[in-house]
Scaffold this motif. Structure first.
Motif, PDB file in Angstrom:
ATOM      1  N   LEU A  70     -31.258   1.381 -15.560  1.00 13.40           N
ATOM      2  CA  LEU A  70     -30.605   2.679 -15.382  1.00 13.40           C
ATOM      3  C   LEU A  70     -29.923   3.141 -16.671  1.00 13.40           C
ATOM      4  O   LEU A  70     -30.153   4.258 -17.163  1.00 13.40           O
ATOM      5  CB  LEU A  70     -29.597   2.590 -14.241  1.00 13.40           C
ATOM      6  N   VAL A  71     -29.092   2.277 -17.245  1.00 17.72           N
ATOM      7  CA  VAL A  71     -28.360   2.648 -18.455  1.00 17.72           C
ATOM      8  C   VAL A  71     -29.309   2.801 -19.636  1.00 17.72           C
ATOM      9  O   VAL A  71     -29.186   3.739 -20.437  1.00 17.72           O
ATOM     10  CB  VAL A  71     -27.271   1.598 -18.758  1.00 17.72           C
ATOM     11  N   GLY A  72     -30.282   1.902 -19.769  1.00 19.63           N
ATOM     12  CA  GLY A  72     -31.223   1.991 -20.875  1.00 19.63           C
ATOM     13  C   GLY A  72     -32.063   3.254 -20.821  1.00 19.63           C
ATOM     14  O   GLY A  72     -32.314   3.893 -21.856  1.00 19.63           O
ATOM     15  N   THR A  73     -32.497   3.637 -19.635  1.00 21.90           N
ATOM     16  CA  THR A  73     -33.265   4.883 -19.495  1.00 21.90           C
ATOM     17  C   THR A  73     -32.416   6.088 -19.868  1.00 21.90           C
ATOM     18  O   THR A  73     -32.883   6.997 -20.571  1.00 21.90           O
ATOM     19  CB  THR A  73     -33.784   5.021 -18.054  1.00 21.90           C
ATOM     20  N   ALA A  74     -31.171   6.102 -19.419  1.00 22.51           N
ATOM     21  CA  ALA A  74     -30.287   7.225 -19.756  1.00 22.51           C
ATOM     22  C   ALA A  74     -30.029   7.283 -21.257  1.00 22.51           C
ATOM     23  O   ALA A  74     -30.039   8.371 -21.859  1.00 22.51           O
ATOM     24  CB  ALA A  74     -28.978   7.093 -18.987  1.00 22.51           C
ATOM     25  N   MET A  75     -29.819   6.132 -21.892  1.00 22.77           N
ATOM     26  CA  MET A  75     -29.575   6.121 -23.331  1.00 22.77           C
ATOM     27  C   MET A  75     -30.800   6.561 -24.117  1.00 22.77           C
ATOM     28  O   MET A  75     -30.685   7.251 -25.137  1.00 22.77           O
ATOM     29  CB  MET A  75     -29.138   4.720 -23.772  1.00 22.77           C
ATOM     30  N   GLY A  76     -31.956   6.147 -23.672  1.00 26.84           N
ATOM     31  CA  GLY A  76     -33.162   6.534 -24.388  1.00 26.84           C
ATOM     32  C   GLY A  76     -33.565   7.976 -24.187  1.00 26.84           C
ATOM     33  O   GLY A  76     -34.209   8.575 -25.060  1.00 26.84           O
ATOM     34  N   ARG A  77     -33.190   8.557 -23.054  1.00 26.11           N
ATOM     35  CA  ARG A  77     -33.643   9.907 -22.725  1.00 26.11           C
ATOM     36  C   ARG A  77     -32.667  10.974 -23.212  1.00 26.11           C
ATOM     37  O   ARG A  77     -33.090  12.072 -23.589  1.00 26.11           O
ATOM     38  CB  ARG A  77     -33.814  10.024 -21.207  1.00 26.11           C
ATOM     39  N   TRP A  78     -31.364  10.678 -23.179  1.00 24.14           N
ATOM     40  CA  TRP A  78     -30.372  11.687 -23.531  1.00 24.14           C
ATOM     41  C   TRP A  78     -29.497  11.182 -24.671  1.00 24.14           C
ATOM     42  O   TRP A  78     -28.875  10.119 -24.576  1.00 24.14           O
ATOM     43  CB  TRP A  78     -29.522  12.037 -22.313  1.00 24.14           C
ATOM     44  N   ARG A  79     -29.424  11.959 -25.737  1.00 25.30           N
ATOM     45  CA  ARG A  79     -28.708  11.534 -26.941  1.00 25.30           C
ATOM     46  C   ARG A  79     -27.212  11.406 -26.712  1.00 25.30           C
ATOM     47  O   ARG A  79     -26.561  10.548 -27.310  1.00 25.30           O
ATOM     48  CB  ARG A  79     -28.970  12.539 -28.071  1.00 25.30           C
TER      49      ARG A  79
END
Length: 274
Positions: free
Chosen positions: A95-104
């Motif tokens: 969850l956190v990794g996807t959010a970090m990779g998708r939104w700057r």
């Protein structure tokens, strides 16, 4: 001067070539394990050191502990701790990794914490968890999560960032929503790197499991290691170590099976080159 005889016509050449081919067909992992076991046994018998007993002695101690029932009960406790820690680590890490990779903005806000905690020695948080959660299962699971979650976050974020932008743009041009882009384009394309992070996380989770059990709450396989170490029983410690390694290999085999399913779209030749 007569020309040298070709290899295929030399005496014994026809026999040597099939022998070499058979050697090449031998599975590398079992051969390597057999060689390592033979070296361990030889060194243990010739060195005559109590700290490194022969493999046969360690296996005898393992069989004895299994018959007494201590291995089964301790292994069950450890597997519960490992499973709970892995579920939490994978859910939070993805969850956190996807959010970090998708939104700057998310990456800018959380990246410094994630990388700092990944670099920090995870075991130093054990006393903190002991003070907050007590000497129970919760503290051990927290240690497992601390060991595993951040490497999953970093690899997931890297995988999401590596998705070619034209794939996302094409999906948007066809009217896909952000959720559809994420589920149908970004995550499948990032799956190889994500699964690499999961494999690393599983290995670190096993380390966190045994360390948490040894230093926070003396239960499970960690209890057996602590008790054997207190008796200076090297064979007992190594016997439990074999069980821990078997648990790690079984968990990795399960992850690899999931990896083959999730990344079945990746060309086979590219997987073999990795």
């Amino acid at each position: 001067m007569t020309a040298p005889t070709p290899v295929e016509h030399r005496p014994g050449g026809a026999r040597r070539r099939p022998a070499a081919a058979r050697l090449r067909r031998l599975p590398a992992a079992p051969v390597s394990l057999a060689a390592g076991a033979a070296v361990w046994e030889a060194v243990g018998r010739t060195a005559d050191a109590s700290a490194l007993p022969p493999l046969s002695t360690v296996l005898d101690r393992l069989v004895e502990a299994t018959r007494q029932g201590t291995i089964a009960s301790s292994l069950a406790d450890s597997l519960v701790n490992l499973a709970l820690g892995l579920v939490i680590s994978l859910a939070a890490g993805l969850l956190v990794g996807t959010a970090m990779g998708r939104w700057r903005r998310v990456d800018a806000a959380l990246g410094v914490y994630v990388h700092a905690l990944l670099a920090a020695p995870s075991l130093v948080f054990a006393p903190v968890f002991f003070s907050l959660l007590g000497a129970g299962r919760a503290s051990i699971v927290a240690v497992v999560v601390t060991y595993a979650v951040f490497v999953v976050v970093v690899n997931t974020a890297a995988g999401v960032r590596s998705v070619p932008p034209h794939l996302v743009e094409m999906a948007h041009s066809y009217g896909a929503s952000e959720r559809q882009v994420l589920v149908r384009v970004v995550l499948p394309a990032a799956a190889p790197l994500i699964m690499a992070g999961v494999r690393l996380g599983v290995g670190r989770a096993v380390t966190g499991m045994i360390n948490g059990e040894m230093f926070i709450s003396v239960v499970g396989l960690g209890r057996l290691v602590t008790e054997a170490g207190g008796r200076f029983d090297s064979a007992g410690v190594l016997a439990v170590l074999l069980i821990v390694i078997a648990v790690a290999l079984a968990a990795l085999a399960l992850v690899q099976a999931v990896d083959r399913t999730v990344t079945r779209w990746v060309p086979r030749t590219w997987k073999e080159e990795r």
